[in-house]
Design a protein around this motif. Structure first.
Motif, short mmCIF file in Angstrom:
data_model
loop_
_atom_site.label_atom_id
_atom_site.label_comp_id
_atom_site.label_asym_id
_atom_site.label_seq_id
_atom_site.Cartn_x
_atom_site.Cartn_y
_atom_site.Cartn_z
N ARG A 81 -13.56 18.95 26.17
CA ARG A 81 -13.46 19.26 27.65
C ARG A 81 -12.60 20.58 27.77
O ARG A 81 -12.89 21.76 28.39
CB ARG A 81 -12.91 18.26 28.47
N ASP A 177 -7.31 18.04 33.31
CA ASP A 177 -7.30 16.72 33.55
C ASP A 177 -6.89 16.45 34.87
O ASP A 177 -7.59 15.55 35.61
CB ASP A 177 -6.26 16.14 32.72
N GLU A 180 -10.35 16.95 36.77
CA GLU A 180 -11.37 15.90 36.64
C GLU A 180 -10.84 14.46 36.98
O GLU A 180 -11.67 13.51 37.35
CB GLU A 180 -11.54 15.85 35.13
N GLN A 181 -9.62 14.08 37.19
CA GLN A 181 -9.12 12.91 37.53
C GLN A 181 -9.00 12.87 39.24
O GLN A 181 -8.53 11.84 39.66
CB GLN A 181 -7.85 12.47 36.70
#
Ligand code: GLU
Length: 291
Positions: A81, A177, A180-181
């Protein structure tokens, strides 16, 4: 829509008191807003990792009544990613390969100039990838420390997204991150205040939303130095969590009741959680002491 907060330890040793403060502070803030609280293991730098400490940190958090609402994400399994995101920036011309060593950069006081100073040199070291910051000036509001401003070109320079040994940098991974989270507020120690403008800069380049930020006062030792896992300062005792938990709550300026379990203590602290009581310890001194 319900939001999310997170705690993102690096597995470089046992959980120490300063990290417990970040865990408790981020948990209280997320829960007080009815949000989920996630744990993410930031283990990209394998050279700093202490084997077994990721599991140890999670077990210690559980002993303090702190458990991730979703499965724990582990950064070392997400390199693809980060590489895809780097490729996007490469395609758009925002990054360049850089062969500078630390000593090449010494004359620039560590602030990387707008180009690789060794380009064209005969023997080129393996390349790192740096992002061009141009003349970006970043401003943001921190919920504890107030308005913060940084001139990226003067104070940071073009910064590394992938090191010459192939490791993706924290600044890149954390931005990927958090987006995406679905993290809508980042709560962490004030040692990372100076990294936040770099992360906001990357979010803007990538068209990602910028979360809110709340930085927590650092825990300093008697000499005013930050407590870090490297110094192995005060790992917290998972078998006797209550004293450290109450101490962490007091450090955050919060209600720290004497109750028989960590869960009951956290619940009571949550009911009276007041973010305005979190002290904004002078961050300039803190940054100067940082390693
Ligand atoms: N992994 C970092 C640490 O252990 C925290 C990074 C973050 O919260 O953004 O200090």
């Amino acid at each position: 829509m319900s939001g999310r907060g997170r705690f993102a330890p690096s597995p470089t040793g046992q959980l120490h008191f300063g990290s417990l403060v970040a865990a408790v502070g981020s948990w209280l803030r997320a829960k007080s807003r009815g949000h989920e609280w996630l744990v993410r293991m930031e283990d990209l730098d394998r050279t700093r990792e202490v084997p077994g400490s990721a599991a140890d940190i999670l077990a210690t958090l559980a002993a303090f009544g702190l458990e991730s609402d979703l499965p724990v994400i582990v950064q070392s399994r997400r390199r693809e990613r980060y590489e895809q995101t780097l490729q996007l920036l490469r395609d758009a011309g925002h990054v360049y390969a850089c062969h500078c060593s630390r000593s090449d950069l010494a004359e620039f006081n560590g602030v990387h100039p707008a180009n690789c100073v060794r380009l064209g040199s005969a023997e080129l070291a393996p390349a790192a990838w740096r992002v061009r910051v141009g003349s970006a000036q970043i401003r943001f509001h921190d919920a504890v420390f107030g308005d913060i401003e940084q001139d990226l070109d003067k104070q940071v320079g073009d910064f590394v997204l992938r090191r010459s040994d192939g490791l993706h940098a924290y600044q890149l991974a954390v931005v990927v991150d958090d987006a995406e989270q679905g993290i809508d507020e980042v709560v962490r120690g004030a040692d990372l205040l100076d990294s936040t403008p770099r992360q906001i800069f990357l979010q803007r380049l990538l068209g990602l939303p910028t979360p809110g930020y709340l930085h927590l006062p650092l825990v300093l030792d008697e000499d005013g130095r930050k407590l870090s896992k490297q110094l192995r300062s005060r790992p917290v005792d998972a078998r006797d969590p209550l004293p450290a938990l109450r101490d962490a709550l007091r450090h955050l300026g919060q209600h720290a009741p004497s109750l028989p379990s960590p869960e009951a203590t956290l619940r009571a602290a949550l009911q009276r959680f007041d973010p305005r009581a979190i002290p904004a310890i002078n961050r300039t001194n803190v940054a100067m002491q940082d390693d």
